[in-house]
Design a protein around this motif. Structure first.
Motif, PDB file in Angstrom:
ATOM      1  N   GLU A 199      -3.881  37.711  74.205  1.00 30.98           N
ATOM      2  CA  GLU A 199      -2.461  37.444  74.396  1.00 30.98           C
ATOM      3  C   GLU A 199      -1.672  38.703  74.721  1.00 30.98           C
ATOM      4  O   GLU A 199      -0.752  38.683  75.556  1.00 30.98           O
ATOM      5  CB  GLU A 199      -1.896  36.771  73.148  1.00 30.98           C
ATOM      6  CG  GLU A 199      -0.450  36.348  73.266  1.00 30.98           C
ATOM      7  CD  GLU A 199       0.029  35.586  72.038  1.00 30.98           C
ATOM      8  OE1 GLU A 199       1.224  35.700  71.714  1.00 30.98           O
ATOM      9  OE2 GLU A 199      -0.794  34.884  71.408  1.00 30.98           O
ATOM     10  N   SER A 200      -2.026  39.816  74.074  1.00 28.44           N
ATOM     11  CA  SER A 200      -1.280  41.050  74.301  1.00 28.44           C
ATOM     12  C   SER A 200      -1.396  41.510  75.751  1.00 28.44           C
ATOM     13  O   SER A 200      -0.478  42.136  76.293  1.00 28.44           O
ATOM     14  CB  SER A 200      -1.786  42.157  73.366  1.00 28.44           C
ATOM     15  OG  SER A 200      -3.159  42.429  73.592  1.00 28.44           O
ATOM     16  N   GLU A 201      -2.507  41.185  76.412  1.00 22.45           N
ATOM     17  CA  GLU A 201      -2.678  41.526  77.819  1.00 22.45           C
ATOM     18  C   GLU A 201      -1.630  40.819  78.669  1.00 22.45           C
ATOM     19  O   GLU A 201      -1.033  41.416  79.577  1.00 22.45           O
ATOM     20  CB  GLU A 201      -4.088  41.144  78.270  1.00 22.45           C
ATOM     21  CG  GLU A 201      -4.450  41.592  79.673  1.00 22.45           C
ATOM     22  CD  GLU A 201      -5.880  41.241  80.037  1.00 22.45           C
ATOM     23  OE1 GLU A 201      -6.442  41.915  80.919  1.00 22.45           O
ATOM     24  OE2 GLU A 201      -6.437  40.285  79.449  1.00 22.45           O
ATOM     25  N   ALA A 202      -1.382  39.546  78.375  1.00 23.02           N
ATOM     26  CA  ALA A 202      -0.359  38.784  79.105  1.00 23.02           C
ATOM     27  C   ALA A 202       1.022  39.362  78.850  1.00 23.02           C
ATOM     28  O   ALA A 202       1.836  39.489  79.784  1.00 23.02           O
ATOM     29  CB  ALA A 202      -0.409  37.316  78.680  1.00 23.02           C
ATOM     30  N   GLU A 203       1.300  39.712  77.598  1.00 23.70           N
ATOM     31  CA  GLU A 203       2.614  40.246  77.250  1.00 23.70           C
ATOM     32  C   GLU A 203       2.878  41.574  77.958  1.00 23.70           C
ATOM     33  O   GLU A 203       3.980  41.814  78.463  1.00 23.70           O
ATOM     34  CB  GLU A 203       2.711  40.413  75.736  1.00 23.70           C
ATOM     35  CG  GLU A 203       2.695  39.076  74.985  1.00 23.70           C
ATOM     36  CD  GLU A 203       2.582  39.246  73.486  1.00 23.70           C
ATOM     37  OE1 GLU A 203       2.247  40.375  73.055  1.00 23.70           O
ATOM     38  OE2 GLU A 203       2.811  38.261  72.764  1.00 23.70           O
ATOM     39  N   ILE A 204       1.854  42.428  78.005  1.00 26.27           N
ATOM     40  CA  ILE A 204       2.005  43.727  78.670  1.00 26.27           C
ATOM     41  C   ILE A 204       2.248  43.541  80.172  1.00 26.27           C
ATOM     42  O   ILE A 204       3.122  44.179  80.761  1.00 26.27           O
ATOM     43  CB  ILE A 204       0.758  44.604  78.425  1.00 26.27           C
ATOM     44  CG1 ILE A 204       0.693  45.032  76.955  1.00 26.27           C
ATOM     45  CG2 ILE A 204       0.773  45.831  79.332  1.00 26.27           C
ATOM     46  CD1 ILE A 204      -0.617  45.696  76.566  1.00 26.27           C
ATOM     47  N   PHE A 206       3.495  40.921  81.709  1.00 29.53           N
ATOM     48  CA  PHE A 206       4.826  40.371  81.963  1.00 29.53           C
ATOM     49  C   PHE A 206       5.903  41.425  81.765  1.00 29.53           C
ATOM     50  O   PHE A 206       6.854  41.505  82.563  1.00 29.53           O
ATOM     51  CB  PHE A 206       5.104  39.181  81.046  1.00 29.53           C
ATOM     52  CG  PHE A 206       6.516  38.678  81.184  1.00 29.53           C
ATOM     53  CD1 PHE A 206       6.925  38.015  82.339  1.00 29.53           C
ATOM     54  CD2 PHE A 206       7.454  38.897  80.180  1.00 29.53           C
ATOM     55  CE1 PHE A 206       8.233  37.581  82.484  1.00 29.53           C
ATOM     56  CE2 PHE A 206       8.758  38.464  80.319  1.00 29.53           C
ATOM     57  CZ  PHE A 206       9.148  37.798  81.477  1.00 29.53           C
ATOM     58  N   GLU A 207       5.777  42.227  80.738  1.00 33.90           N
ATOM     59  CA  GLU A 207       6.782  43.269  80.486  1.00 33.90           C
ATOM     60  C   GLU A 207       6.891  44.232  81.658  1.00 33.90           C
ATOM     61  O   GLU A 207       7.989  44.664  82.034  1.00 33.90           O
ATOM     62  CB  GLU A 207       6.439  44.015  79.198  1.00 33.90           C
ATOM     63  CG  GLU A 207       6.711  43.196  77.943  1.00 33.90           C
ATOM     64  CD  GLU A 207       6.182  43.868  76.687  1.00 33.90           C
ATOM     65  OE1 GLU A 207       5.655  45.012  76.809  1.00 33.90           O
ATOM     66  OE2 GLU A 207       6.287  43.275  75.606  1.00 33.90           O
ATOM     67  N   GLU A 210       8.629  42.258  84.473  1.00 35.72           N
ATOM     68  CA  GLU A 210      10.023  42.023  84.096  1.00 35.72           C
ATOM     69  C   GLU A 210      10.842  43.301  84.249  1.00 35.72           C
ATOM     70  O   GLU A 210      11.959  43.278  84.789  1.00 35.72           O
ATOM     71  CB  GLU A 210      10.085  41.510  82.663  1.00 35.72           C
ATOM     72  CG  GLU A 210      11.498  41.210  82.186  1.00 35.72           C
ATOM     73  CD  GLU A 210      11.542  40.823  80.720  1.00 35.72           C
ATOM     74  OE1 GLU A 210      12.348  39.960  80.360  1.00 35.72           O
ATOM     75  OE2 GLU A 210      10.770  41.407  79.928  1.00 35.72           O
ATOM     76  N   LEU A 223       8.886  34.365  81.381  1.00 32.91           N
ATOM     77  CA  LEU A 223       7.465  34.107  81.184  1.00 32.91           C
ATOM     78  C   LEU A 223       7.273  32.628  80.874  1.00 32.91           C
ATOM     79  O   LEU A 223       7.752  32.129  79.866  1.00 32.91           O
ATOM     80  CB  LEU A 223       6.923  34.957  80.039  1.00 32.91           C
ATOM     81  CG  LEU A 223       5.425  34.798  79.726  1.00 32.91           C
ATOM     82  CD1 LEU A 223       4.581  35.201  80.929  1.00 32.91           C
ATOM     83  CD2 LEU A 223       5.048  35.636  78.503  1.00 32.91           C
ATOM     84  N   TRP A 226       0.620  31.771  79.916  1.00 43.65           N
ATOM     85  CA  TRP A 226      -0.569  32.493  80.372  1.00 43.65           C
ATOM     86  C   TRP A 226      -1.786  31.596  80.211  1.00 43.65           C
ATOM     87  O   TRP A 226      -1.762  30.590  79.512  1.00 43.65           O
ATOM     88  CB  TRP A 226      -0.742  33.795  79.591  1.00 43.65           C
ATOM     89  CG  TRP A 226      -0.779  33.619  78.098  1.00 43.65           C
ATOM     90  CD1 TRP A 226      -1.875  33.324  77.324  1.00 43.65           C
ATOM     91  CD2 TRP A 226       0.327  33.716  77.188  1.00 43.65           C
ATOM     92  NE1 TRP A 226      -1.522  33.237  75.995  1.00 43.65           N
ATOM     93  CE2 TRP A 226      -0.172  33.480  75.880  1.00 43.65           C
ATOM     94  CE3 TRP A 226       1.688  34.001  77.354  1.00 43.65           C
ATOM     95  CZ2 TRP A 226       0.648  33.501  74.759  1.00 43.65           C
ATOM     96  CZ3 TRP A 226       2.494  34.017  76.223  1.00 43.65           C
ATOM     97  CH2 TRP A 226       1.974  33.777  74.946  1.00 43.65           C
TER      98      TRP A 226
END
Length: 287
Positions: A199-204, A206-207, A210, A223, A226
């Motif tokens: 999940e952290s890969e998706a968050e990074i 997107f950040e 963004e 977002l 993912w």
């Protein structure tokens, strides 16, 4: 394993699928090929149909059409027959699975990948006749930044940009956002990160998108969700049978069902990525 869509289905079980006031037009773009865009569109259509939404998929990759192939079907007619006046739009609709219909492009037709504005307007006017036939029109746009791709994206109510964590895919997703900014100021932009491993890969990812979109383009992106990397997705593509039909309990499809819930406004928590024995099997199949 509990069906990820069961809660969503219970929320819409009493809803008449034909009660939507207007057909929503959602276009999916990527900026480049090879990120899983068409497979995502096909499986999103299946997930939306599970929620009692009537879905039509427009194969907007007009010169390299393949949506019907991913569904395991071969369309008899295509957009070419519409443009030539041989067929009406109702005639070229191709029923596939779960009540979903496809408006096929025409593979290998170079001229269809480069429609002039008059031809594209003819397609869009015809699409208006489908207003009462569907709740959602999903447009699978072509790869790249051609004017037909951008016109479809800018003409839509919502745009989903799908990418993967790889730097080239991220750069191309940003390039698509930049091109869209140059075409139209107000866009409803959503991001989907495909083929992640945690999940952290998706968050990074997107950040990063963004931040770049806001700082350099003045664009706001959201977002949408993912999707985990899943060998069963590749298997379904090779077998020309959508993941949502072949393996509806698969990890990737659980997350596409979650995204479908987000599309319909049913705010849900992401499903658990822990899969027990299934996770073990996925790991073995990857090697």
């Amino acid at each position: 394993m509990n069906d990820q869509a069961s809660t969503l289905r219970s929320m819409v079980s009493q809803r008449d699928a034909g009660t939507h006031n207007n057909m929503r037009v959602i276009a999916v773009g990527s900026g480049k090929g090879g990120v899983g865009k068409t497979s995502f569109v096909v499986n999103l259509a299946i997930a939306l149909s599970e929620l009692n939404y009537r879905v039509i998929v427009l194969d907007g990759d007009l010169g390299l059409a393949n949506v019907d192939v991913v569904f395991g079907m071969t369309a008899k007619y295509s957009i070419r027959h519409l443009l030539s006046g041989e067929k009406r739009i109702e005639d070229i609709l191709c029923p596939v699975k779960r009540g979903i219909k496809v408006l096929p492009g025409a593979s290998g037709m170079f001229e269809l990948a480069n429609l002039d504005r008059g031809q594209l307007k003819n397609v869009l006017v015809n699409l208006g006749r489908l207003e009462k036939m569907a709740d959602v029109l999903l447009i699978d746009t072509g790869a790249g930044l051609g004017h037909t791709v951008l016109n479809f994206l800018c003409a839509s109510d919502e745009v989903i940009v799908i990418t993967t964590p790889e730097p080239p895919a991220m750069a191309d997703a940003y390039g698509l956002l930049k091109s869209l900014k140059g075409q139209q100021e107000q866009l409803n932009l959503k991001i989907v990160i495909n083929r992640i491993h945690h999940e952290s890969e998706a968050e990074i990812c997107f950040e990063k998108l963004e931040h770049a979109a806001k700082k350099f383009l003045g664009l706001r992106v959201n977002l949408l969700g993912w999707i985990y990397d899943d060998p069963l997705m590749g298997k379904s593509i090779m077998e020309q049978y959508p993941l949502g039909l072949a393996n509806p309990e698969s990890l990737a499809y659980k997350y596409i069902q979650w995204i479908a819930g987000n599309v319909t406004g049913m705010d849900q928590r992401p499903p658990s990525s822990s899969g027990g024995i299934r996770k073990l099997i996925f790991s073995i199949l990857k090697n």
